[in-house]
Scaffold this active site. Structure first.
Site, PDB file in Angstrom:
ATOM      1  N   ASN A  32      32.201 -14.113 -34.916  1.00 57.03           N
ATOM      2  CA  ASN A  32      32.588 -15.318 -35.642  1.00 57.03           C
ATOM      3  C   ASN A  32      32.172 -16.538 -34.860  1.00 57.03           C
ATOM      4  O   ASN A  32      32.205 -16.556 -33.634  1.00 57.03           O
ATOM      5  CB  ASN A  32      34.093 -15.327 -35.929  1.00 57.03           C
ATOM      6  CG  ASN A  32      34.882 -15.958 -34.795  1.00 57.03           C
ATOM      7  OD1 ASN A  32      34.998 -17.186 -34.705  1.00 57.03           O
ATOM      8  ND2 ASN A  32      35.404 -15.130 -33.910  1.00 57.03           N
ATOM      9  N   ILE A  84      33.457 -19.758 -36.030  1.00 59.04           N
ATOM     10  CA  ILE A  84      34.190 -20.676 -36.904  1.00 59.04           C
ATOM     11  C   ILE A  84      34.128 -22.076 -36.297  1.00 59.04           C
ATOM     12  O   ILE A  84      33.981 -23.062 -37.008  1.00 59.04           O
ATOM     13  CB  ILE A  84      35.664 -20.222 -37.072  1.00 59.04           C
ATOM     14  CG1 ILE A  84      35.742 -18.756 -37.506  1.00 59.04           C
ATOM     15  CG2 ILE A  84      36.395 -21.133 -38.055  1.00 59.04           C
ATOM     16  CD1 ILE A  84      35.089 -18.409 -38.807  1.00 59.04           C
ATOM     17  N   CYS A 117      37.274 -20.583 -25.725  1.00 56.14           N
ATOM     18  CA  CYS A 117      36.589 -20.396 -27.008  1.00 56.14           C
ATOM     19  C   CYS A 117      35.083 -20.372 -26.784  1.00 56.14           C
ATOM     20  O   CYS A 117      34.517 -21.321 -26.259  1.00 56.14           O
ATOM     21  CB  CYS A 117      36.927 -21.489 -28.007  1.00 56.14           C
ATOM     22  SG  CYS A 117      36.092 -21.213 -29.585  1.00 56.14           S
ATOM     23  N   GLY A 126      42.670  -7.487 -28.520  1.00 60.14           N
ATOM     24  CA  GLY A 126      41.258  -7.125 -28.478  1.00 60.14           C
ATOM     25  C   GLY A 126      41.098  -5.750 -29.101  1.00 60.14           C
ATOM     26  O   GLY A 126      41.374  -4.732 -28.470  1.00 60.14           O
TER      27      GLY A 126
HETATM   28  C1  LIG Z   1      37.554 -15.367 -37.087  1.00 65.15           C
HETATM   29  C2  LIG Z   1      38.195 -15.528 -35.737  1.00 65.15           C
HETATM   30  C3  LIG Z   1      38.687 -16.784 -35.355  1.00 65.15           C
HETATM   31  C4  LIG Z   1      39.288 -16.953 -34.102  1.00 65.15           C
HETATM   32  N1  LIG Z   1      39.787 -18.178 -33.759  1.00 65.15           N
HETATM   33  C5  LIG Z   1      40.408 -18.338 -32.558  1.00 65.15           C
HETATM   34  C6  LIG Z   1      41.008 -19.584 -32.202  1.00 65.15           C
HETATM   35  O1  LIG Z   1      41.007 -20.554 -32.956  1.00 65.15           O
HETATM   36  N2  LIG Z   1      41.613 -19.670 -30.984  1.00 65.15           N
HETATM   37  C7  LIG Z   1      41.673 -18.608 -30.106  1.00 65.15           C
HETATM   38  O2  LIG Z   1      42.255 -18.745 -29.034  1.00 65.15           O
HETATM   39  N3  LIG Z   1      41.119 -17.419 -30.432  1.00 65.15           N
HETATM   40  C8  LIG Z   1      40.490 -17.264 -31.628  1.00 65.15           C
HETATM   41  N4  LIG Z   1      39.945 -16.038 -31.948  1.00 65.15           N
HETATM   42  C9  LIG Z   1      40.021 -14.918 -30.986  1.00 65.15           C
HETATM   43  C10 LIG Z   1      41.234 -14.023 -31.297  1.00 65.15           C
HETATM   44  O3  LIG Z   1      42.442 -14.739 -31.171  1.00 65.15           O
HETATM   45  C11 LIG Z   1      41.269 -12.792 -30.378  1.00 65.15           C
HETATM   46  O4  LIG Z   1      41.377 -13.247 -29.035  1.00 65.15           O
HETATM   47  C12 LIG Z   1      40.027 -11.909 -30.481  1.00 65.15           C
HETATM   48  O5  LIG Z   1      39.562 -11.868 -31.796  1.00 65.15           O
HETATM   49  C13 LIG Z   1      40.265 -10.480 -29.971  1.00 65.15           C
HETATM   50  O6  LIG Z   1      41.196  -9.772 -30.757  1.00 65.15           O
HETATM   51  P1  LIG Z   1      40.782  -8.788 -31.990  1.00 65.15           P
HETATM   52  O7  LIG Z   1      39.690  -7.888 -31.471  1.00 65.15           O
HETATM   53  O8  LIG Z   1      42.036  -8.067 -32.341  1.00 65.15           O
HETATM   54  O9  LIG Z   1      40.290  -9.666 -33.075  1.00 65.15           O
HETATM   55  C14 LIG Z   1      39.355 -15.855 -33.198  1.00 65.15           C
HETATM   56  C15 LIG Z   1      38.866 -14.604 -33.597  1.00 65.15           C
HETATM   57  C16 LIG Z   1      38.286 -14.420 -34.838  1.00 65.15           C
HETATM   58  C17 LIG Z   1      37.767 -13.066 -35.224  1.00 65.15           C
END
Ligand SMILES: Cc1cc2nc3c(=O)[nH]c(=O)nc-3n(C[C@H](O)[C@H](O)[C@H](O)COP(=O)(O)O)c2cc1C
Ligand SMILES: Cc1cc2nc3c(=O)[nH]c(=O)nc-3n(C[C@H](O)[C@H](O)[C@H](O)COP(=O)(O)OP(=O)(O)OC[C@H]3O[C@@H](n4cnc5c(N)ncnc54)[C@H](O)[C@@H]3O)c2cc1C
Ligand code: FES
Lengths: 281, 220
Positions: A58, A60, A116, A222
């Site tokens: 992503n 975003i 980020c 994660g």
């Molecule tokens: C679409 C998307 C948007 C995210 N936006 C943020 C964000 O705004 N701030 C942040 O700290 N992490 C953001 N993350 C990271 C997630 O909070 C998380 O740390 C990361 O996706 C790992 O977890 P997962 O594998 O369960 O998704 C984002 C992740 C995704 C997929």
């Protein structure tokens, strides 16, 4: 902490909008907001997402309404949900973060997004940012770090010394996908943050290293898709666990995972994992 | 009310160049025409967005164009297989229009059979890139069909309330001819319910989530 579980199940920042999906948020022990920056951000140009093998990218770009509108409009609506609120705070220098922290009160915790991959890095070091926020608020401060740092345990020690109450581990890792038809990057920004199951071993290693280094409470995340993934993170030292990418394919994941965690057989495994993490060296 | 349920495949049929996937409805609500569902694509991490094409009693049917791994996996399903389905999602077409004209381009015809069933006997124009693709017009009896290089926009007469779905260039051309049209757009979607912010599109000069604001939007 919920009565029936040893830990809090949260969403990962940026992976749920509690106002469009309140019923999903109510299945969690706390709602973590998308990262709030001082000024509003539209985010990056589309395409912003791409699927990869066992993961997704992503870019975003921290789309958010900005601090003022968040405090005036979004936060009061979020309070009505009755779910404990974690506010994810971002910025481009220590003062940005500290000013947002100073404006927050009566929330469960503040998560400082120090990692980020979709915006250029803040100029100040993670420890400087945490120290500035520590002076600005008495709220619990969780530092969210990336596993991309060559020595993340060292960063964890530095933010602990600067006054962090806990760690959120891990943020996404930088990745890129190529469209097979055009041989161009799928994402408009070319690179994005890699999340999902592919990230889980990285998350486990990072939680393990940072817990050993600091003994701070850790929100592990994660690639969590099931109760076993939660147990694994706890065994590495996580105290609480956040669900990210899994929420996209399964909005019922919080309920499903909670049910599985409280089921009889897993209960013992989970208790054992929890005890083990408490004595991890 | 949208919900997620595991549904059985009742049938997989070839319709010209496309595939019609018929699922047992379970307790899911078919929703309004133009709304969509997120379907689990076996072997893929993320579900795929599909408009409801038909809602025969006890079923939900989707028309698929196999353009990549997710849609290919869905087209390879067999009767008896089960997949998770979440929906209905988003905002569909407004049906309170005086003189409806349904316009579809290619796989964009997918929501039109269900739309026509709901809106009553409305004229339909469909454009396809080949005769084989055009065989799918059988799902909309009496539709006017054109094949490339003729464009559907050449069949839109004045005085109609246009409801359209198709590729982006077609929708832009329709908006130029019919500024009051309702248009069903697409964007890459990871979640379909406002969680990921992946589906951002420019709406009135601002980037907004298509799955929340759309997928059906007013042209002007
Ligand atoms: C679409 C998307 C948007 C995210 N936006 C943020 C964000 O705004 N701030 C942040 O700290 N992490 C953001 N993350 C990271 C997630 O909070 C998380 O740390 C990361 O996706 C790992 O977890 P997962 O594998 O369960 O998704 C984002 C992740 C995704 C997929
Ligand atoms: C609201 C909505 C309703 C839809 N309804 C239908 C339907 O009824 N029938 C149907 O066949 N398809 C429909 N689609 C499109 C469908 O979701 C995509 O074709 C599918 O996700 C592609 O996945 P894939 O893995 O097969 O291909 P991928 O490898 O993901 O993509 C193949 C090619 O299509 C492009 N692409 C992928 N997703 C989209 C998208 N959402 N919009 C535009 N281009 C895209 C990619 O850039 C790539 O060039 C709909 C999309 C949306 C957003
Ligand atoms: S598809 Fe996730 S926000 Fe629209």
């Amino acid at each position: 902490m919920s009565k029936d579980l040893f830990l809090r199940l949260l969403n990962a920042s940026g992976c749920l909008d509690a106002l469009t999906a309140p019923e999903v948020a109510r299945g969690l022990d706390g709602f973590v907001t998308k990262t709030i920056t001082p000024l509003p951000r539209e985010g990056n140009a589309p395409p912003r997402i791409a699927e990869t093998a066992h993961g997704m990218l992503n870019a975003i770009g921290l789309a958010n309404p900005g601090r003022e509108r968040f405090l005036a409009d979004t936060l009061p609506q979020l309070r009505e949900l009755g779910v404990p609120l974690w506010i994810s705070v971002g910025g481009f220098c220590a003062a940005d973060y500290a000013e947002t922290c100073a404006a927050l009160e009566d929330v469960e915790a503040v998560e400082l997004n120090l990692s980020c991959p979709n915006v250029d890095e803040a100029a100040d070091s993670a420890a400087e940012i945490v120290a500035a926020c520590r002076r600005a608020t008495a709220l619990p401060l969780y530092a969210k770090l990336s596993a991309a740092h060559p020595d993340v345990a060292e960063v964890a020690r530095a933010v602990a010394a600067a006054g962090a109450d806990g760690l959120s581990l891990v943020n996404t890792l930088r990745g890129l996908a190529i469209d097979p038809r055009t041989l161009q990057p799928v994402l408009a920004r070319a690179q994005g943050g890699l999340s999902g199951p592919t990230l889980k071993p990285v998350a486990l290693a990072t939680v393990f290293a940072c817990y050993s280094a600091t003994k701070l409470p850790i929100v592990g995340m994660g690639g969590v898709t099931c109760a076993q993934d939660v147990v694994d993170l706890v065994a590495c030292g996580a105290q609480d666990v956040a669900l990210g990418t899994v929420l996209f394919s399964d909005p019922d994941a919080p309920v499903r995972i909670r049910t599985d965690l409280t089921s009889a057989d897993l209960d013992e495994v989970f208790a054992a994992a929890y005890k083990k993490s408490a004595v991890l060296a | 009310m949208s919900r997620r349920e595991r549904l059985s495949v009742n049938g997989v049929e070839t319709v010209g160049a496309y595939t019609l996937l018929r699922l047992d409805r379970g307790t899911l609500d078919p929703g309004a025409p133009g709304q969509f569902f997120m379907l689990e694509a076996p072997g893929r991490l993320l579900p795929r967005a599909l408009s409801l094409c038909l809602a025969p009693t006890g079923e939900l049917a989707f028309l698929l164009d196999a353009v990549g791994p997710g849609t290919a996996a869905l087209c390879a399903l067999e009767p008896g297989d089960r997949i998770h389905v979440f929906g209905p999602l988003g905002n569909g077409f407004r049906l309170d229009v005086g003189r409806p004209l349904l316009v579809g381009g290619g796989i964009g015809m997918a929501p039109l059979p269900y739309l026509r069933a709901a809106i009553g006997d409305a004229p339909v124009v469909l454009g396809f890139r080949s005769d084989r693709h055009a065989e799918a017009a059988a799902l909309l009896p009496a539709a006017e069909v054109v094949v490339d290089p003729v464009l559907v926009t050449s069949c839109i007469e004045d005085g109609y309330d246009v409801l359209a779905c198709g590729p982006e260039p077609m929708l832009r051309a329709v908006a130029d001819i019919a500024p009051d049209a309702q248009l069903a757009w697409e964007a890459p979607m990871a979640c379909g319910y406002g969680a990921c912010y992946g589906c951002a599109v420019d709406i009135g000069g601002e980037l907004k989530r298509l799955c929340v604001e759309g997928p059906v939007l007013a042209a002007a």
